[in-house]
Design an enzyme around this catalytic site. Structure first.
Site, PDB file in Angstrom:
ATOM      1  N   LEU A 120     -17.363  -7.044 -51.244  1.00  0.00           N
ATOM      2  CA  LEU A 120     -16.703  -5.748 -51.196  1.00  0.00           C
ATOM      3  C   LEU A 120     -15.263  -5.976 -51.617  1.00  0.00           C
ATOM      4  O   LEU A 120     -14.703  -7.045 -51.376  1.00  0.00           O
ATOM      5  CB  LEU A 120     -16.736  -5.162 -49.780  1.00  0.00           C
ATOM      6  CG  LEU A 120     -18.084  -4.715 -49.233  1.00  0.00           C
ATOM      7  CD1 LEU A 120     -17.940  -4.265 -47.790  1.00  0.00           C
ATOM      8  CD2 LEU A 120     -18.650  -3.589 -50.070  1.00  0.00           C
ATOM      9  N   ASP A 121     -14.659  -4.990 -52.230  1.00  0.00           N
ATOM     10  CA  ASP A 121     -13.259  -5.117 -52.643  1.00  0.00           C
ATOM     11  C   ASP A 121     -12.356  -5.329 -51.435  1.00  0.00           C
ATOM     12  O   ASP A 121     -12.696  -4.969 -50.304  1.00  0.00           O
ATOM     13  CB  ASP A 121     -12.811  -3.869 -53.408  1.00  0.00           C
ATOM     14  CG  ASP A 121     -13.479  -3.749 -54.754  1.00  0.00           C
ATOM     15  OD1 ASP A 121     -13.937  -4.780 -55.276  1.00  0.00           O
ATOM     16  OD2 ASP A 121     -13.554  -2.631 -55.273  1.00  0.00           O
ATOM     17  N   LYS A 122     -11.182  -5.876 -51.684  1.00  0.00           N
ATOM     18  CA  LYS A 122     -10.238  -6.171 -50.613  1.00  0.00           C
ATOM     19  C   LYS A 122      -9.867  -4.941 -49.780  1.00  0.00           C
ATOM     20  O   LYS A 122      -9.872  -4.998 -48.552  1.00  0.00           O
ATOM     21  CB  LYS A 122      -8.985  -6.842 -51.185  1.00  0.00           C
ATOM     22  CG  LYS A 122      -7.994  -7.262 -50.143  1.00  0.00           C
ATOM     23  CD  LYS A 122      -6.819  -7.991 -50.773  1.00  0.00           C
ATOM     24  CE  LYS A 122      -5.817  -8.403 -49.719  1.00  0.00           C
ATOM     25  NZ  LYS A 122      -4.698  -9.148 -50.298  1.00  0.00           N
TER      26      LYS A 122
END
Length: 108
Positions: free
Chosen positions: A99-101
């Site tokens: 998942l993105d930051k």
């Protein structure tokens, strides 16, 4: 057997990723400090679901500079080692997807 892109997966197939570690299965020396609190939603001997907080990287690239502030670094502290007698293909727990930051959510 090595899998390739396009190989079919059938019922009863076992899929795993073997990772070499310097000596042990899980961290036995807890001299290292837990990087951050990682909530575990579900866990058994074969997989786990954790709740990724926003602002944390799942995996750092080689020159990432994130240090131990990654989900990959926190998993051995948050999860229990498999029970005795379980076929342990995976030596160290690894996230399956990313998942993105800035995104929070559930990770396998």
């Amino acid at each position: 057997i090595r899998g390739r892109v396009g190989d079919r997966v059938y019922p009863q197939d076992v899929i795993g990723k073997q990772v070499r570690m310097g000596g042990g299965l899980y961290l036995t020396n807890m001299a290292h400090k837990k990087p951050f609190d990682l909530p575990v939603v579900y866990e058994d001997d074969h997989f786990a679901i954790v709740n990724k907080p926003a602002g944390v990287v799942v995996k750092s690239h080689r020159k990432g500079g994130h240090g131990i502030m990654t989900i990959r670094s926190a998993l051995p502290f948050a999860l229990q080692p498999p029970s005795v007698g379980t076929v342990a293909i995976i030596r160290r727990p690894q996230p399956v997807h990313r998942l993105d930051k800035p995104t929070s959510g559930l990770l396998l």
